[in-house]
Design a protein around this motif. Structure first.
Motif, PDB file in Angstrom:
ATOM      1  N   SER A 153      -1.086 -14.646  12.895  1.00 55.47           N
ATOM      2  CA  SER A 153      -0.673 -13.656  13.893  1.00 55.47           C
ATOM      3  C   SER A 153      -0.578 -12.252  13.323  1.00 55.47           C
ATOM      4  O   SER A 153      -0.894 -11.282  13.994  1.00 55.47           O
ATOM      5  CB  SER A 153       0.684 -14.049  14.488  1.00 55.47           C
ATOM      6  N   TYR A 154      -0.103 -12.153  12.107  1.00 60.37           N
ATOM      7  CA  TYR A 154       0.046 -10.840  11.473  1.00 60.37           C
ATOM      8  C   TYR A 154      -0.685 -10.828  10.149  1.00 60.37           C
ATOM      9  O   TYR A 154      -0.292 -11.496   9.205  1.00 60.37           O
ATOM     10  CB  TYR A 154       1.527 -10.522  11.229  1.00 60.37           C
ATOM     11  N   SER A 155      -1.728 -10.051  10.067  1.00 57.81           N
ATOM     12  CA  SER A 155      -2.467  -9.840   8.827  1.00 57.81           C
ATOM     13  C   SER A 155      -2.377  -8.355   8.524  1.00 57.81           C
ATOM     14  O   SER A 155      -2.898  -7.528   9.274  1.00 57.81           O
ATOM     15  CB  SER A 155      -3.928 -10.268   8.986  1.00 57.81           C
ATOM     16  N   THR A 156      -1.688  -8.020   7.446  1.00 60.37           N
ATOM     17  CA  THR A 156      -1.354  -6.629   7.161  1.00 60.37           C
ATOM     18  C   THR A 156      -1.864  -6.227   5.793  1.00 60.37           C
ATOM     19  O   THR A 156      -1.700  -6.970   4.829  1.00 60.37           O
ATOM     20  CB  THR A 156       0.180  -6.439   7.200  1.00 60.37           C
ATOM     21  N   ILE A 157      -2.455  -5.053   5.719  1.00 60.33           N
ATOM     22  CA  ILE A 157      -2.822  -4.450   4.438  1.00 60.33           C
ATOM     23  C   ILE A 157      -1.992  -3.181   4.304  1.00 60.33           C
ATOM     24  O   ILE A 157      -1.988  -2.326   5.190  1.00 60.33           O
ATOM     25  CB  ILE A 157      -4.325  -4.112   4.374  1.00 60.33           C
ATOM     26  N   VAL A 158      -1.278  -3.083   3.190  1.00 61.94           N
ATOM     27  CA  VAL A 158      -0.434  -1.918   2.927  1.00 61.94           C
ATOM     28  C   VAL A 158      -0.982  -1.242   1.682  1.00 61.94           C
ATOM     29  O   VAL A 158      -1.155  -1.881   0.647  1.00 61.94           O
ATOM     30  CB  VAL A 158       1.036  -2.333   2.703  1.00 61.94           C
ATOM     31  N   THR A 159      -1.244   0.058   1.778  1.00 62.24           N
ATOM     32  CA  THR A 159      -1.844   0.782   0.653  1.00 62.24           C
ATOM     33  C   THR A 159      -0.915   1.830   0.052  1.00 62.24           C
ATOM     34  O   THR A 159      -1.356   2.672  -0.709  1.00 62.24           O
ATOM     35  CB  THR A 159      -3.162   1.456   1.076  1.00 62.24           C
ATOM     36  N   GLY A 160       0.342   1.778   0.396  1.00 63.05           N
ATOM     37  CA  GLY A 160       1.278   2.706  -0.217  1.00 63.05           C
ATOM     38  C   GLY A 160       2.273   3.229   0.799  1.00 63.05           C
ATOM     39  O   GLY A 160       2.298   2.791   1.953  1.00 63.05           O
ATOM     40  N   PRO A 161       3.118   4.162   0.361  1.00 63.18           N
ATOM     41  CA  PRO A 161       4.102   4.727   1.284  1.00 63.18           C
ATOM     42  C   PRO A 161       3.423   5.608   2.326  1.00 63.18           C
ATOM     43  O   PRO A 161       2.242   5.945   2.201  1.00 63.18           O
ATOM     44  CB  PRO A 161       5.008   5.543   0.367  1.00 63.18           C
ATOM     45  N   LYS A 162       4.200   5.981   3.333  1.00 60.93           N
ATOM     46  CA  LYS A 162       3.620   6.823   4.373  1.00 60.93           C
ATOM     47  C   LYS A 162       3.170   8.154   3.789  1.00 60.93           C
ATOM     48  O   LYS A 162       3.749   8.672   2.834  1.00 60.93           O
ATOM     49  CB  LYS A 162       4.588   7.019   5.533  1.00 60.93           C
ATOM     50  N   GLN A 163       2.123   8.679   4.361  1.00 67.47           N
ATOM     51  CA  GLN A 163       1.535   9.933   3.912  1.00 67.47           C
ATOM     52  C   GLN A 163       2.020  11.075   4.794  1.00 67.47           C
ATOM     53  O   GLN A 163       2.528  10.843   5.890  1.00 67.47           O
ATOM     54  CB  GLN A 163       0.006   9.822   3.951  1.00 67.47           C
ATOM     55  N   PRO A 164       1.857  12.316   4.336  1.00 66.98           N
ATOM     56  CA  PRO A 164       2.278  13.450   5.174  1.00 66.98           C
ATOM     57  C   PRO A 164       1.646  13.368   6.563  1.00 66.98           C
ATOM     58  O   PRO A 164       0.462  13.069   6.709  1.00 66.98           O
ATOM     59  CB  PRO A 164       1.756  14.670   4.402  1.00 66.98           C
ATOM     60  N   GLY A 165       2.468  13.551   7.575  1.00 68.94           N
ATOM     61  CA  GLY A 165       1.989  13.503   8.950  1.00 68.94           C
ATOM     62  C   GLY A 165       2.128  12.142   9.603  1.00 68.94           C
ATOM     63  O   GLY A 165       1.988  12.013  10.805  1.00 68.94           O
ATOM     64  N   GLU A 166       2.344  11.089   8.807  1.00 75.76           N
ATOM     65  CA  GLU A 166       2.545   9.754   9.357  1.00 75.76           C
ATOM     66  C   GLU A 166       4.016   9.552   9.699  1.00 75.76           C
ATOM     67  O   GLU A 166       4.896  10.033   8.984  1.00 75.76           O
ATOM     68  CB  GLU A 166       2.087   8.679   8.367  1.00 75.76           C
ATOM     69  N   ILE A 167       4.256   8.836  10.791  1.00 76.85           N
ATOM     70  CA  ILE A 167       5.643   8.642  11.215  1.00 76.85           C
ATOM     71  C   ILE A 167       6.190   7.278  10.816  1.00 76.85           C
ATOM     72  O   ILE A 167       7.399   7.087  10.755  1.00 76.85           O
ATOM     73  CB  ILE A 167       5.798   8.841  12.746  1.00 76.85           C
ATOM     74  N   ASP A 168       5.324   6.319  10.527  1.00 82.63           N
ATOM     75  CA  ASP A 168       5.762   4.973  10.177  1.00 82.63           C
ATOM     76  C   ASP A 168       5.555   4.704   8.697  1.00 82.63           C
ATOM     77  O   ASP A 168       4.671   5.271   8.068  1.00 82.63           O
ATOM     78  CB  ASP A 168       4.978   3.918  10.978  1.00 82.63           C
ATOM     79  N   GLY A 169       6.361   3.786   8.195  1.00 80.00           N
ATOM     80  CA  GLY A 169       6.184   3.334   6.820  1.00 80.00           C
ATOM     81  C   GLY A 169       7.292   3.806   5.912  1.00 80.00           C
ATOM     82  O   GLY A 169       8.067   4.695   6.247  1.00 80.00           O
ATOM     83  N   PRO A 170       7.361   3.192   4.740  1.00 77.85           N
ATOM     84  CA  PRO A 170       8.399   3.556   3.780  1.00 77.85           C
ATOM     85  C   PRO A 170       8.089   4.894   3.107  1.00 77.85           C
ATOM     86  O   PRO A 170       6.942   5.325   3.058  1.00 77.85           O
ATOM     87  CB  PRO A 170       8.351   2.413   2.771  1.00 77.85           C
ATOM     88  N   GLU A 171       9.125   5.510   2.586  1.00 82.47           N
ATOM     89  CA  GLU A 171       8.938   6.753   1.846  1.00 82.47           C
ATOM     90  C   GLU A 171       8.469   6.468   0.426  1.00 82.47           C
ATOM     91  O   GLU A 171       7.794   7.286  -0.194  1.00 82.47           O
ATOM     92  CB  GLU A 171      10.250   7.538   1.825  1.00 82.47           C
ATOM     93  N   GLU A 172       8.864   5.297  -0.102  1.00 84.30           N
ATOM     94  CA  GLU A 172       8.482   4.895  -1.445  1.00 84.30           C
ATOM     95  C   GLU A 172       8.013   3.449  -1.428  1.00 84.30           C
ATOM     96  O   GLU A 172       8.497   2.648  -0.625  1.00 84.30           O
ATOM     97  CB  GLU A 172       9.673   4.988  -2.407  1.00 84.30           C
ATOM     98  N   MET A 173       7.073   3.136  -2.345  1.00 83.72           N
ATOM     99  CA  MET A 173       6.598   1.762  -2.476  1.00 83.72           C
ATOM    100  C   MET A 173       6.389   1.456  -3.954  1.00 83.72           C
ATOM    101  O   MET A 173       5.808   2.262  -4.681  1.00 83.72           O
ATOM    102  CB  MET A 173       5.291   1.559  -1.719  1.00 83.72           C
ATOM    103  N   TYR A 174       6.900   0.317  -4.380  1.00 81.79           N
ATOM    104  CA  TYR A 174       6.770  -0.123  -5.762  1.00 81.79           C
ATOM    105  C   TYR A 174       6.194  -1.530  -5.771  1.00 81.79           C
ATOM    106  O   TYR A 174       6.604  -2.369  -4.978  1.00 81.79           O
ATOM    107  CB  TYR A 174       8.133  -0.135  -6.464  1.00 81.79           C
ATOM    108  N   VAL A 175       5.248  -1.764  -6.689  1.00 85.69           N
ATOM    109  CA  VAL A 175       4.663  -3.099  -6.840  1.00 85.69           C
ATOM    110  C   VAL A 175       5.022  -3.600  -8.234  1.00 85.69           C
ATOM    111  O   VAL A 175       4.674  -2.970  -9.240  1.00 85.69           O
ATOM    112  CB  VAL A 175       3.135  -3.083  -6.646  1.00 85.69           C
TER     113      VAL A 175
END
Length: 163
Positions: free
Chosen positions: A83-105
């Motif tokens: 049902s949910y297949s998600t690819i995350v490539t990092g924190p939100k970028q300038p101008g984006e409203i969704d997503g984390p401010e920081e991402m650590y792997v």
């Protein structure tokens, strides 16, 4: 009702922690597959997203993801895709409203490189954790249930010390 309460908790959380089904080298992203949507909420709503995954989850490129992702869904749940297949490539970028401010792997070795170097143990790292082996397990077939699923998954984890 539960969905509203949980969504509020996710929105208020400072940190969300997920694993990754795959880490995609060529795009610097993670792939998460699920049926509930909780991992998606964990990685998109809190201010900080922390990913914890073993080094065996790293795949070279998106072409490899196109091979493995359908296998995970088909063998794990019998679906063509989850049902949910998600690819995350990092924190939100300038101008984006969704997503984390920081991402650590965080990549876990925890003995995996030793296993990879050993011809007899490296095959354990090939597992994509789809759960298809549970369908052939005689113990699971007779006992079944979530407790047995957790027990078998824990016992099949090559990183857990023997007890």
């Amino acid at each position: 009702m539960a969905r509203d309460k949980l969504r509020q908790k996710y929105a208020e959380a400072e940190v969300g922690v997920t694993g990754a089904n795959f880490i995609i080298s060529d795009i610097g992203g993670i792939a998460i597959t699920e049926n509930e949507g909780n991992a998606r909420l964990s990685c998109s709503m809190p201010k900080t997203h922390i990913v914890i995954a073993g080094i065996e989850k790293v795949i070279p490129n998106m072409t490899d993801l196109a091979l493995f992702w359908p296998l995970l869904a088909t063998f794990g749940t019998g679906q063509r895709i989850t049902s949910y297949s998600t690819i995350v490539t990092g924190p939100k970028q300038p101008g984006e409203i969704d997503g984390p401010e920081e991402m650590y792997v965080l990549l876990l070795d925890n003995g995996r490189t030793n296993m990879l170097a050993n011809e007899k143990t490296r095959e354990a790292l090939y597992c994509i954790r789809c759960g298809a082996c549970l369908n052939a397990c005689p113990v699971y077939k007779n006992i079944g249930g979530i407790l047995m699923t957790l027990l078998i998954a824990a016992l099949s984890d090559p990183l857990l010390p023997p007890t």
